[in-house]
Design a protein around this motif. Sequence first.
Motif, PDB file in Angstrom:
ATOM      1  N   ARG A   1     -14.506   4.791  -1.738  1.00 34.62           N
ATOM      2  CA  ARG A   1     -15.233   5.438  -0.642  1.00 34.62           C
ATOM      3  C   ARG A   1     -16.319   6.362  -1.185  1.00 34.62           C
TER       4      ARG A   1
ATOM      5  N   PHE B   1      -4.700   6.172   7.062  1.00 35.22           N
ATOM      6  CA  PHE B   1      -6.016   5.648   6.690  1.00 35.22           C
ATOM      7  C   PHE B   1      -7.012   5.653   7.837  1.00 35.22           C
TER       8      PHE B   1
ATOM      9  N   ILE C   1       0.846  -1.204   0.000  1.00 31.98           N
ATOM     10  CA  ILE C   1       0.000   0.000   0.000  1.00 31.98           C
ATOM     11  C   ILE C   1       0.884   1.258   0.000  1.00 31.98           C
TER      12      ILE C   1
ATOM     13  N   ALA D   1      -3.570   2.077  -5.049  1.00 28.65           N
ATOM     14  CA  ALA D   1      -4.318   1.937  -3.787  1.00 28.65           C
ATOM     15  C   ALA D   1      -4.917   3.277  -3.374  1.00 28.65           C
ATOM     16  N   ARG D   2      -4.138   4.335  -3.446  1.00 28.08           N
ATOM     17  CA  ARG D   2      -4.642   5.638  -3.006  1.00 28.08           C
ATOM     18  C   ARG D   2      -5.842   6.074  -3.842  1.00 28.08           C
TER      19      ARG D   2
ATOM     20  N   VAL E   1     -13.650  -0.390   2.494  1.00 31.98           N
ATOM     21  CA  VAL E   1     -12.305  -0.759   2.052  1.00 31.98           C
ATOM     22  C   VAL E   1     -11.501  -1.362   3.206  1.00 31.98           C
TER      23      VAL E   1
ATOM     24  N   ASP F   1      -7.786   4.111  -5.721  1.00 30.52           N
ATOM     25  CA  ASP F   1      -8.876   3.162  -5.484  1.00 30.52           C
ATOM     26  C   ASP F   1      -9.634   3.533  -4.214  1.00 30.52           C
ATOM     27  N   ILE F   2      -8.892   3.788  -3.151  1.00 36.32           N
ATOM     28  CA  ILE F   2      -9.537   4.085  -1.867  1.00 36.32           C
ATOM     29  C   ILE F   2     -10.447   5.305  -2.015  1.00 36.32           C
ATOM     30  N   GLN F   3      -9.940   6.349  -2.663  1.00 34.73           N
ATOM     31  CA  GLN F   3     -10.767   7.557  -2.827  1.00 34.73           C
ATOM     32  C   GLN F   3     -12.027   7.259  -3.639  1.00 34.73           C
TER      33      GLN F   3
ATOM     34  N   LEU G   1      -7.744  -2.863   4.188  1.00 33.80           N
ATOM     35  CA  LEU G   1      -6.357  -2.870   3.724  1.00 33.80           C
ATOM     36  C   LEU G   1      -5.549  -3.860   4.559  1.00 33.80           C
TER      37      LEU G   1
ATOM     38  N   ILE H   1     -12.715   2.818   6.199  1.00 32.10           N
ATOM     39  CA  ILE H   1     -11.433   2.193   5.850  1.00 32.10           C
ATOM     40  C   ILE H   1     -10.943   1.409   7.066  1.00 32.10           C
TER      41      ILE H   1
END
Length: 320
Positions: free
Chosen positions: A186, A206, A172, A178-179, A192, A181-183, A194, A211
């Motif tokens: 959400r 995070f 990560i 990853a960054r 999410v 995707d997370i945004q 991790l 998350i």
Amino acid sequence: MEKSSSVNLFGKNVVALENFSAEEIRLVLNTARKMKQIIRRGGEKKLPNLRGKAIVNLFYEPSTRTRTSFELAGKYLGADVVSINSGTSSIVKGESLRDTLRTIEAMGVDAIVMRHKAEGAADFATQVVKPVIINAGDGAHAHPSQALLDLFTIEQHKGHLEGLKVAILGDILHSRVARSDIQGMRKMGMEVHLAGPKTLLPRFLFQEPGIFVHERIEEAMEAADVINVLRIQLERQKAGLFPSMREYARVFGVNEKRLSLAKKDVLVLHPGPMNKGLEIAPDVAYGDHSAIQEQVQNGVAIRMAILTLILTGGRKDAVD
Ligand code: NCD
């Protein structure tokens, strides 16, 4: 009938998904669905949507999928597309990023798709030149088109996004995927989870609702609808972040046995390129749950959608 969208992406820079609303993401996904039909229907792919537009791909880091798919996406839509490779341009003579961008701008281009090793490079570009900037990866910061194609692939399989549990596994720390995707996940109402080695998972980054950070990948994978396995970014590693490749595969590798912890219809993603046998076992990468190959085709559809929407505003004739 789909509700027509009031959002318009005309002229918008695509630097990171934090600058996108859920409605804007929805518009890109819906447009990509139409683009995918065009790719799949076979025969003539060349559309007139972007005729007369010029796009330059400026890549300072290696790429197979992202660069080729942006290039094909532009060409399928009738744009003129030129790819510049840092190894064969004046960049090797020491030309600065600012001067290279200004040189490209002077040739009258409408969009610059760029990949650079420095975080913030795409944002910098938006400040020094007028063409629309699309970030195709800036260091470990963001890779918005990858996240959009991940969301698109998930939605194509699951029929929706909201409420799904996604596990993002591995490196990560170094992952712009990853960054982004997370945004994106959400914003679309997904949960999410991790997991990865402590040294590759900066927990403090995070601490947000929705998350969840786990030490063991088994915990993150439990009852997951989607598993996104990240490449160990060997080129960005400082020595000693995990004991050995063998140890990594043993403790954090996604194999068939671990996959059985997830939901029965779990979808497996990987942005590519894969280190097979390290973060992902070959039988998972090529197994029934894998949509890795499909992600590549979806990448072309998503990039066709992005280019059409930012260069034409998605005029009706351009997307229908
Ligand atoms: C990713 C990238 O370059 O950020 N690859 C890609 O765009 N398909 C992920 C990676 O290199 O691991």
